[in-house]
Motif scaffolding. Structure first.
Motif, mmCIF file in Angstrom:
data_model
loop_
_atom_site.group_PDB
_atom_site.id
_atom_site.type_symbol
_atom_site.label_atom_id
_atom_site.label_comp_id
_atom_site.label_asym_id
_atom_site.label_seq_id
_atom_site.Cartn_x
_atom_site.Cartn_y
_atom_site.Cartn_z
ATOM 1 N N UNK A 104 -12.532 5.558 17.363
ATOM 2 C CA UNK A 104 -12.603 6.066 18.740
ATOM 3 C C UNK A 104 -13.815 5.502 19.481
ATOM 4 N N UNK A 105 -14.954 5.415 18.792
ATOM 5 C CA UNK A 105 -16.148 4.851 19.430
ATOM 6 C C UNK A 105 -15.926 3.376 19.755
ATOM 7 N N UNK A 106 -15.272 2.662 18.859
ATOM 8 C CA UNK A 106 -14.996 1.239 19.093
ATOM 9 C C UNK A 106 -14.092 1.065 20.307
ATOM 10 N N UNK A 107 -13.007 1.828 20.347
ATOM 11 C CA UNK A 107 -12.070 1.698 21.467
ATOM 12 C C UNK A 107 -12.737 2.038 22.798
ATOM 13 N N UNK A 108 -13.582 3.052 22.803
ATOM 14 C CA UNK A 108 -14.309 3.417 24.015
ATOM 15 C C UNK A 108 -15.272 2.302 24.425
ATOM 16 N N UNK B 52 -14.997 -0.856 23.766
ATOM 17 C CA UNK B 52 -14.224 -2.008 24.245
ATOM 18 C C UNK B 52 -13.905 -1.843 25.729
ATOM 19 N N UNK B 53 -13.606 -0.605 26.134
ATOM 20 C CA UNK B 53 -13.339 -0.348 27.562
ATOM 21 C C UNK B 53 -14.574 -0.649 28.410
ATOM 22 N N UNK B 54 -15.755 -0.365 27.877
ATOM 23 C CA UNK B 54 -16.997 -0.581 28.626
ATOM 24 C C UNK B 54 -17.515 -2.009 28.542
ATOM 25 N N UNK B 55 -17.482 -2.586 27.336
ATOM 26 C CA UNK B 55 -18.141 -3.872 27.107
ATOM 27 C C UNK B 55 -17.195 -5.022 26.789
ATOM 28 N N UNK B 56 -15.928 -4.718 26.509
ATOM 29 C CA UNK B 56 -15.003 -5.754 26.062
ATOM 30 C C UNK B 56 -15.052 -5.868 24.540
ATOM 31 N N UNK B 57 -14.085 -6.559 23.989
ATOM 32 C CA UNK B 57 -13.997 -6.745 22.536
ATOM 33 C C UNK B 57 -15.135 -7.646 22.075
ATOM 34 N N UNK B 58 -15.670 -7.359 20.914
ATOM 35 C CA UNK B 58 -16.707 -8.220 20.367
ATOM 36 C C UNK B 58 -17.791 -7.472 19.642
ATOM 37 N N UNK B 59 -18.880 -8.177 19.405
ATOM 38 C CA UNK B 59 -19.988 -7.673 18.605
ATOM 39 C C UNK B 59 -20.551 -6.357 19.146
ATOM 40 N N UNK C 110 -19.154 -3.993 20.857
ATOM 41 C CA UNK C 110 -18.250 -2.862 20.603
ATOM 42 C C UNK C 110 -18.378 -2.396 19.149
ATOM 43 N N UNK C 111 -18.477 -3.347 18.219
ATOM 44 C CA UNK C 111 -18.634 -2.984 16.807
ATOM 45 C C UNK C 111 -19.985 -2.319 16.554
ATOM 46 N N UNK C 112 -21.046 -2.834 17.165
ATOM 47 C CA UNK C 112 -22.369 -2.232 16.996
ATOM 48 C C UNK C 112 -22.399 -0.807 17.535
#
Length: 145
Positions: A32-36, A38-45, A47-49
């Motif tokens: 859920x944190x990753x998906x959120x 991704x909405x803010x920052x886009x897919x990538x490092x 979002x994972x951090x």
């Protein structure tokens, strides 16, 4: 790629291996944190951090997986997880560097860290991180076979 299904559960095939081996709450928190993110920052490092930082508030890495923090204690596990945007501190790889020395000694014993009884708190954190990395590498190697 979204890490959660339409009903909010984590997609196991999309999770990092250490989270895949963890409980459902850890999987959901990360996904859920990753998906959120991704909405803010886009897919990538980033979002994972962000997802790992969220996970570190409720879980700590023990060996090759994540476990809930002892006693339901919540909060950041290291300065990097605490800092937010622009923080450039060293991460402790999921080890709860803010835990008590007693708790760290229990973890070190569980991970069979030698010399743990003579270590200072910072040394324990580093030794646990090293043991976690070693256990994770072995689990990934085993999975490839």
């Amino acid at each position: 790629m979204p890490k959660t299904t339409d009903n909010g559960n984590a997609k196991k095939e999309e999770l990092p291996s250490t989270i895949e081996r963890s409980d459902k709450k850890a999987q959901r928190t990360y996904a859920k944190a990753h998906d959120s993110a991704v909405e803010s920052y886009g897919e990538g490092r980033r979002a994972h951090q962000t997802a790992y930082s969220a996970l570190k508030h409720t879980h700590e890495k023990v060996g090759d997986h994540w476990e809930p923090k002892e006693g339901g204690k919540k909060g950041p596990s290291d300065e990097q997880a605490k800092g937010g945007r622009g923080t450039n501190k060293e991460t402790k790889g999921g080890v709860d560097a803010n835990a008590t020395k007693e708790h760290l000694l229990k973890l070190a014993k569980k991970l069979d860290v030698s010399g743990r009884s003579k270590m200072k708190k910072k040394e324990l954190v580093d030794a646990i991180q090293k043991a976690n990395d070693k256990t994770t590498a072995a689990a990934r190697k085993k999975k490839k076979k």
